[in-house]
Write a protein that holds these residues in place. Structure first.
Motif, mmCIF file in Angstrom:
data_model
loop_
_atom_site.group_PDB
_atom_site.id
_atom_site.type_symbol
_atom_site.label_atom_id
_atom_site.label_comp_id
_atom_site.label_asym_id
_atom_site.label_seq_id
_atom_site.Cartn_x
_atom_site.Cartn_y
_atom_site.Cartn_z
ATOM 1 N N ILE A 223 1.004 -1.052 0.273
ATOM 2 C CA ILE A 223 0.012 0.017 -0.012
ATOM 3 C C ILE A 223 0.794 1.233 -0.025
ATOM 4 C CG2 ILE A 223 -1.566 1.401 1.505
ATOM 5 C CD1 ILE A 223 -2.747 -1.415 2.427
ATOM 6 N N VAL A 224 1.614 1.459 0.827
ATOM 7 C CA VAL A 224 2.820 2.483 0.917
ATOM 8 C C VAL A 224 3.478 2.510 -0.265
ATOM 9 C CG1 VAL A 224 4.724 3.417 2.234
ATOM 10 C CG2 VAL A 224 2.799 2.382 3.558
ATOM 11 N N LEU A 230 -6.597 -1.270 -1.539
ATOM 12 C CA LEU A 230 -7.678 -1.890 -1.033
ATOM 13 C C LEU A 230 -8.823 -1.623 -1.222
ATOM 14 C CD1 LEU A 230 -6.091 -2.932 2.310
ATOM 15 C CD2 LEU A 230 -6.127 -4.511 0.568
ATOM 16 N N GLY A 231 -9.043 -0.251 -1.777
ATOM 17 C CA GLY A 231 -10.371 -0.069 -2.055
ATOM 18 C C GLY A 231 -10.980 -0.803 -3.365
ATOM 19 N N LEU A 232 -10.012 -1.303 -4.202
ATOM 20 C CA LEU A 232 -10.416 -2.259 -5.259
ATOM 21 C C LEU A 232 -11.086 -3.580 -4.841
ATOM 22 C CD1 LEU A 232 -7.098 -1.704 -7.325
ATOM 23 C CD2 LEU A 232 -9.367 -0.828 -7.675
ATOM 24 N N TRP A 272 -9.950 -3.312 6.379
ATOM 25 C CA TRP A 272 -9.585 -2.745 5.245
ATOM 26 C C TRP A 272 -9.153 -1.183 5.116
ATOM 27 C CZ3 TRP A 272 -7.580 -6.573 2.733
ATOM 28 C CH2 TRP A 272 -8.245 -7.559 2.292
ATOM 29 N N ILE A 273 -8.073 -0.762 4.673
ATOM 30 C CA ILE A 273 -7.889 0.832 4.276
ATOM 31 C C ILE A 273 -8.215 1.012 2.933
ATOM 32 C CG2 ILE A 273 -6.171 2.744 4.182
ATOM 33 C CD1 ILE A 273 -6.672 1.496 6.973
ATOM 34 N N ASP A 274 -9.456 1.676 2.839
ATOM 35 C CA ASP A 274 -10.084 1.999 1.374
ATOM 36 C C ASP A 274 -9.394 3.095 0.813
ATOM 37 O OD1 ASP A 274 -11.981 0.060 1.798
ATOM 38 O OD2 ASP A 274 -13.320 1.098 2.506
ATOM 39 N N GLY A 336 -2.723 -13.598 -0.417
ATOM 40 C CA GLY A 336 -3.075 -13.708 -1.680
ATOM 41 C C GLY A 336 -2.947 -12.337 -2.222
ATOM 42 N N VAL A 337 -3.402 -11.200 -1.472
ATOM 43 C CA VAL A 337 -3.294 -9.938 -1.673
ATOM 44 C C VAL A 337 -2.106 -9.344 -2.276
ATOM 45 C CG1 VAL A 337 -3.716 -7.671 -1.051
ATOM 46 C CG2 VAL A 337 -5.385 -8.986 -0.471
#
Length: 424
Positions: A223-224, A230-232, A272-274, A336-337
């Protein structure tokens, strides 16, 4: 003053492969084990070895060393809550990645290929080799190295796969293994009295701490690093992408519906961080999310284990760690992500293929130029090796010891000049 007795641990658990003279009892034997690992050169080298993204990618991402320290913190706390000696779990966590070669699992696969005829290569088997043979600390009367000479309990706790190549629990064949053929004597010593193919509780705690840290922190790094939003995960196509990655890389333990449900649970729990814009507030929110995930997974494993085993200290083979199926699915979804958005796309990158080429080149050229091209410690091992297989294992030990940076430097020094001379 400490005594040598430790609640939940027998006198045999405190034994060392090579007996050592009595030492001050200001520290327990297990505290001494942990100190030996903290001061080891193998642990220091992890600072320049790949976790998922290379150490030079940016200043934020995790190296093998920072990952190891995080695993140790998670494992120590969970183990302590269950009644394990925290220093035994801490030592196992500090040791768990010592055997990994340059370039992470990419380098591991390259070494497994070149070592397929001499017993293979596996990072966990290499860890045992480091702890019991290669890391310079204790030597026997015959001059042979005994590595850090840890106690039986700490060594056993560090063995993630307590079986040989193509063996496994319940007769299942697996390419994951914990010992090479020439390290079997010390392996059999440390496993004395242990149930066949069963990990002790401290090793199970280490393994879960590794899984939790690996899954949560790799997603945080992605993410960083701008590789993941994660919004996806609200889109069916992206969820399917993650589910496919889990199945392809980790097998079909869970159905697609179970994995989808795991994503939904994490979303509904607010984990989740959207949105992430890189601001200090966003970084703090992301850190809260990772802390929440770690706490969730540890709490659920602790509660399930206590429900099965009852109260009181749990150590060694008195109990097994229980990880609820929903928890295991959630951890696997996070893996998996990371696979879908970071690891799988990287597989076809020229740099990734170049890393495997560097490893193969080094093994080939160092084998040709040994012992002169080897460091003095490995040159001595090569001179004492009984046959070609043993000499190849020494060369692989040398290459596996290198960091990402030093592997590239060695390649430039030993292979690139040869290419230039031949007109390449």
């Amino acid at each position: 003053m400490h005594t040598d007795s430790r609640p939940g641990y027998s006198a045999a658990d405190l034994e060392r492969w090579l007996p050592e003279p009595p030492k001050s009892k200001a520290r327990t034997p297990f505290e001494r084990d942990r100190a030996r690992l903290v001061h080891s050169s193998a642990l220091r080298r992890l600072g320049a070895k790949t976790q998922v993204l290379g150490p030079s990618s940016d200043d934020f991402i995790r190296t093998r060393l920072t990952h190891t320290l995080e695993v140790a913190q998670v494992g120590r706390e969970l183990g302590k809550q269950l009644g394990c000696d925290p220093d035994v779990v801490d030592s196992a966590c500090l040791a768990h990645d010592l055997g990994h070669p340059p370039f992470g699992h990419n380098g591991e696969r390259a070494l497994a290929d070149v070592a397929r005829d001499i017993g293979g290569f596996e990072g966990n088997a290499q860890t045992l080799r480091l702890l019991t043979r290669l890391e310079p600390k204790v030597f026997g009367p015959d001059g042979a190295g005994a590595g850090l000479n840890l106690t039986r309990a700490s060594l056993d706790a560090s063995v993630k796969y307590p079986w040989r190549l193509w063996e496994g629990p319940q007769g299942r064949l697996t390419h994951k293994f914990g010992v090479y053929p020439d390290d079997v004597p010390v392996f059999e010593w440390l496993r004395a009295g242990a149930p066949a193919n069963r990990k002790c509780l401290e090793a199970q705690v280490m393994d879960l701490a590794d899984d939790i840290s690996y899954s949560v922190h790799d997603v945080e790094d992605a993410i960083v690093g701008g590789k993941l939003d994660l919004g996806l995960m609200s889109q069916d196509a992206e969820r399917s992408r993650v589910i496919e990655a889990v199945t392809t890389w980790y097998g079909d333990r869970f159905t697609p519906d179970q994995l989808d449900a795991a994503m939904t649970r994490l979303d509904q729990a607010g984990l989740w961080i959207d949105e992430f814009d890189g601001t200090r507030r966003a970084l703090a929110e992301l850190k809260d999310s990772t802390s929440g995930l770690i706490g969730r997974f540890c709490r659920e494993a602790h509660d399930a284990t206590r429900a099965a085993a009852g109260d009181g200290p749990l150590t060694r083979y008195a109990a097994d760690l229980v990880v609820p199926e929903d928890t295991a699915a959630e951890i696997l979804v996070l893996k998996g992500v990371a696979v879908a958005y970071v690891m799988a796309p990287r597989e076809s990158e020229p740099l990734y293929m170049r890393q495997r080429e560097i490893i193969r080149d080094l093994v080939r050229v160092l084998s040709e130029r040994a012992p002169l091209a080897l460091e003095p410690t490995f040159a001595a091992d090569w001179q004492e090796a009984a046959d070609d297989d043993a000499r190849l294992r020494v060369v692989i030990d040398q290459v596996a010891s290198l960091t990402d940076v030093s592997a590239a430097q060695w390649h430039a020094r030993h292979i690139r000049p040869r290419a230039l001379m031949s007109g390449v």
